[in-house]
Design a protein around this motif. Structure first.
Motif, PDB file in Angstrom:
ATOM      1  N   GLU A 147       0.831  -1.202   0.000  1.00 27.67           N
ATOM      2  CA  GLU A 147       0.000   0.000   0.000  1.00 27.67           C
ATOM      3  C   GLU A 147       0.869   1.256   0.000  1.00 27.67           C
ATOM      4  O   GLU A 147       2.051   1.205   0.329  1.00 27.67           O
ATOM      5  CB  GLU A 147      -0.926   0.024   1.218  1.00 27.67           C
ATOM      6  CG  GLU A 147      -1.942  -1.100   1.242  1.00 27.67           C
ATOM      7  CD  GLU A 147      -2.920  -1.082   0.074  1.00 27.67           C
ATOM      8  OE1 GLU A 147      -3.025  -0.058  -0.624  1.00 27.67           O
ATOM      9  OE2 GLU A 147      -3.585  -2.108  -0.139  1.00 27.67           O
ATOM     10  N   ASN A 148       0.261   2.401  -0.343  1.00 29.74           N
ATOM     11  CA  ASN A 148       0.986   3.658  -0.459  1.00 29.74           C
ATOM     12  C   ASN A 148       1.211   4.372   0.865  1.00 29.74           C
ATOM     13  O   ASN A 148       2.085   5.225   0.953  1.00 29.74           O
ATOM     14  CB  ASN A 148       0.255   4.603  -1.419  1.00 29.74           C
ATOM     15  CG  ASN A 148       0.255   4.062  -2.828  1.00 29.74           C
ATOM     16  OD1 ASN A 148       1.226   3.464  -3.266  1.00 29.74           O
ATOM     17  ND2 ASN A 148      -0.849   4.245  -3.528  1.00 29.74           N
ATOM     18  N   ASP A 171      -2.222   5.327   6.293  1.00 27.77           N
ATOM     19  CA  ASP A 171      -3.626   5.739   6.252  1.00 27.77           C
ATOM     20  C   ASP A 171      -4.443   4.849   5.315  1.00 27.77           C
ATOM     21  O   ASP A 171      -5.603   4.541   5.587  1.00 27.77           O
ATOM     22  CB  ASP A 171      -3.750   7.208   5.837  1.00 27.77           C
ATOM     23  CG  ASP A 171      -3.205   8.144   6.901  1.00 27.77           C
ATOM     24  OD1 ASP A 171      -3.422   7.870   8.101  1.00 27.77           O
ATOM     25  OD2 ASP A 171      -2.554   9.136   6.541  1.00 27.77           O
ATOM     26  N   GLU A 172      -3.840   4.423   4.222  1.00 24.79           N
ATOM     27  CA  GLU A 172      -4.521   3.531   3.288  1.00 24.79           C
ATOM     28  C   GLU A 172      -4.746   2.151   3.915  1.00 24.79           C
ATOM     29  O   GLU A 172      -5.792   1.544   3.739  1.00 24.79           O
ATOM     30  CB  GLU A 172      -3.690   3.401   1.997  1.00 24.79           C
ATOM     31  CG  GLU A 172      -4.510   2.978   0.824  1.00 24.79           C
ATOM     32  CD  GLU A 172      -3.754   3.164  -0.480  1.00 24.79           C
ATOM     33  OE1 GLU A 172      -3.676   2.181  -1.227  1.00 24.79           O
ATOM     34  OE2 GLU A 172      -3.240   4.277  -0.726  1.00 24.79           O
ATOM     35  N   ARG A 184      -7.649   2.613   6.271  1.00 27.09           N
ATOM     36  CA  ARG A 184      -8.904   2.788   5.538  1.00 27.09           C
ATOM     37  C   ARG A 184      -9.395   1.479   4.910  1.00 27.09           C
ATOM     38  O   ARG A 184     -10.581   1.173   4.939  1.00 27.09           O
ATOM     39  CB  ARG A 184      -8.732   3.853   4.459  1.00 27.09           C
ATOM     40  CG  ARG A 184     -10.005   4.207   3.710  1.00 27.09           C
ATOM     41  CD  ARG A 184      -9.797   5.286   2.675  1.00 27.09           C
ATOM     42  NE  ARG A 184      -8.744   5.005   1.715  1.00 27.09           N
ATOM     43  CZ  ARG A 184      -8.862   4.168   0.678  1.00 27.09           C
ATOM     44  NH1 ARG A 184      -9.978   3.525   0.475  1.00 27.09           N
ATOM     45  NH2 ARG A 184      -7.857   3.965  -0.156  1.00 27.09           N
ATOM     46  N   LYS A 185      -8.476   0.679   4.369  1.00 24.10           N
ATOM     47  CA  LYS A 185      -8.872  -0.514   3.625  1.00 24.10           C
ATOM     48  C   LYS A 185      -9.039  -1.775   4.475  1.00 24.10           C
ATOM     49  O   LYS A 185      -9.837  -2.643   4.120  1.00 24.10           O
ATOM     50  CB  LYS A 185      -7.828  -0.827   2.547  1.00 24.10           C
ATOM     51  CG  LYS A 185      -7.841   0.091   1.369  1.00 24.10           C
ATOM     52  CD  LYS A 185      -6.796  -0.374   0.389  1.00 24.10           C
ATOM     53  CE  LYS A 185      -6.876   0.340  -0.928  1.00 24.10           C
ATOM     54  NZ  LYS A 185      -5.862  -0.187  -1.862  1.00 24.10           N
TER      55      LYS A 185
END
Length: 165
Positions: free
Chosen positions: A71-72, A75-76, A79-80
């Protein structure tokens, strides 16, 4: 488990709606990690880490040691793969930043207290929930089972896909 300078070099690609807890379990299964405690220490650099189903902590360490290839941003990941997006609308604005900081850096012991989850009438999950039909379909289609985020949401007692308990 293949390691490079203390980091795990094997990637488990997350499935649609898969919780972080499930991804770590699959990682240990794929790499034949026999000692869950040692595996978690490798992932989060902390011997006192306790995996939680809904709001995991030490996500900055987990991201640095593993998820930076998937992931980038942290926070991603939040969120995911966590239940934070489901709790967020019910949190006071002043608590959101504190909870996010604890998800990233904290020990996790206060996250549920700050969010008001411990004081709620809805019981926290001790074990991940699943829909038998979803498990059967995933084993048929992708040859392995995983825990979906939707089944871990408090109050969701019936699979929204199959209407099964």
């Amino acid at each position: 488990m293949v390691k490079y300078k203390g980091m795990i070099r094997y990637n488990v690609i997350p499935y649609k709606d898969e919780i972080l807890y499930s991804q770590i379990a699959r990682l240990f299964d794929h790499t034949l990690e026999t000692n869950v405690w040692q595996g978690l220490v490798k992932l989060v650099n902390n011997g006192n880490y306790q995996a939680t189903i809904d709001l995991p902590n030490h996500l900055n360490d987990l991201y640095a040691n593993y998820y930076h290839r998937i992931e980038n941003s942290v926070d991603e990941v939040i969120r995911k793969y966590t239940l934070y997006p489901f709790y967020e609308p019910f949190l006071r604005f002043d608590k959101r930043s504190r909870i996010l900081a604890d998800l990233k850096h904290g020990s996790g012991s206060l996250i549920h207290i700050i969010a008001g989850i411990n004081a709620s009438n809805i019981m926290r999950l001790k074990y991940p929930r699943y829909c038998p039909q979803c498990i059967l379909e995933s084993r048929t289609q992708i040859h392995e089972a995983y825990w979906q985020r939707v089944h871990q949401i408090p109050g969701v007692l019936i699979c929204p896909i199959h209407s099964v308990e």
